[in-house]
Design an enzyme around this catalytic site. Structure first.
Site, PDB file in Angstrom:
ATOM      1  N   GLU A 139       0.832  -1.200   0.000  1.00  0.00           N
ATOM      2  CA  GLU A 139       0.000   0.000   0.000  1.00  0.00           C
ATOM      3  C   GLU A 139       0.865   1.249   0.000  1.00  0.00           C
ATOM      4  OE1 GLU A 139      -3.019   0.403  -0.828  1.00  0.00           O
ATOM      5  OE2 GLU A 139      -4.036   0.909   1.022  1.00  0.00           O
ATOM      6  N   THR A 162      -4.665   9.294  -6.169  1.00  0.00           N
ATOM      7  CA  THR A 162      -4.539   9.016  -4.732  1.00  0.00           C
ATOM      8  C   THR A 162      -3.459   9.883  -4.089  1.00  0.00           C
ATOM      9  OG1 THR A 162      -4.996   6.751  -5.400  1.00  0.00           O
ATOM     10  CG2 THR A 162      -4.442   7.083  -3.108  1.00  0.00           C
TER      11      THR A 162
END
Ligand code: HSE
Length: 318
Positions: free
Chosen positions: A135, A188
């Site tokens: 991540e 993001t």
């Protein structure tokens, strides 16, 4: 007999749920809304081979050092000390950049599959730590909310990041989620870069009150109280400009009977909490879709319940 290949799945997840920025996460159970990962041993020592198929596969990097699953695999292979390589095929059911934990699902399913393939016997907390490394590479920030929910299932609270401590709670049986995934992309990295570096005291008090209310709603088995907690005066106002129509979508969800509504993760999906005894989840999802349509944005309505975490679905032996 040791396995030659393992296939695992991990669900979509929604992080934040209002004021729980980087702290709250929920695993979503909805047909086809999961990533599936097949891992097998290959001879070349230390080599990681990646294939990606499915939703948004064309935009996912294949180089292991830039791919979420590749990073998790490299770290786990190092940790294991094994002298072979790994081939990983990722079947994406969750569109990347959707705000529904797409990279977390790939990372979680990869960690769970390799743990079993190499018989590593990792604890759930170790699995989360390894998955969170993937991540970190994709989102550029060390948040573990999506991966924790993707591995543990249900609703999770990140109590502490360093060292990692995660609590898991079961949501009320009548808690459901109406989600709408618009056909727009949110970067993001940008969605984190534009967040304020400092928060004033009144916003802090507001958000603590809301996050506490959400958890109190769980403790009281009361979806309506949980919904009152889905408000955020810090992160959502900063990100709102990235999602045209957000305020209309939220308004329509509440009008259709949602208990609360917030951006899902970093967006652009929007997630509404529904008390299934008081409103229809499908109706709320369709109302949100219509609101996006009114601002000229197509979208996909999704209904989900809180669900289980990543699991192995197939093992082949040598
Ligand atoms: N907590 C993270 C964020 C989740 O809001 O940036 C990203 O899906």
């Amino acid at each position: 007999m040791s396995p030659s290949s393992i296939e695992a799945i991990a669900p979509a997840t929604s992080a934040n749920l209002g004021a729980g920025f980087d702290v709250f996460g929920v695993a979503l159970d909805s047909p086809l809304l999961f990533d599936r990962v097949l891992v097998e041993k290959i001879e070349d020592e230390g080599k990681i081979e990646i294939e990606v198929e499915g939703e948004g596969a064309e935009g996912v990097p294949r180089e292991p050092e830039r791919n979420t699953a590749g990073i998790v695999a490299r770290e786990l292979l190092r940790f294991s000390g094994r002298r072979h390589g790994l081939k990983i095929v990722v079947y994406k059911g969750i569109r990347p950049g959707s705000g529904l934990g797409s990279s977390a699902a790939s990372a979680a399913a990869t960690a769970v599959a390799i743990n079993e393939l190499l018989n590593l016997k990792l604890s759930q907390s170790q699995l989360i730590d390894f998955a969170a490394l993937g991540e970190l590479a994709s989102a550029g920030a060390p948040h573990a909310d999506n991966v924790s929910a993707a591995i543990l299932g249900d609703f999770i609270i990140i109590t502490s990041r360093e060292p990692l401590e995660v609590l898991k709670l079961k949501l009320p049986d009548n808690a459901e989620f109406a989600i709408v995934l618009p056909e727009i992309k949110v970067d993001t990295g940008l969605a984190r870069a534009l967040l304020p570096k400092k928060v004033d005291l009144s916003s802090m008090v507001y958000n603590i009150g809301r996050a506490a209310t959400f958890v109190a709603g769980i403790a009281l088995n009361n979806v309506e109280i949980m919904g009152r907690g889905m408000m955020d005066s810090v992160i959502e106002p900063a990100r709102a400009p990235l999602i045209p129509g957000l305020s209309q979508v939220k308004e329509r969800a509440l009008k259709a009977g949602a208990a609360g509504v917030a951006i899902s993760g970093a967006g652009p999906s929007v997630i509404a909490l529904v008390d299934s005894r008081k409103a229809r989840t499908e109706t709320v999802a369709m109302a949100m879709k219509e609101a996006f349509e009114e601002v000229g944005i197509g979208s996909r309505p999704i209904c989900a319940r809180p669900g289980p975490g990543a699991k192995v679905i197939r093992r082949e032996v040598e």
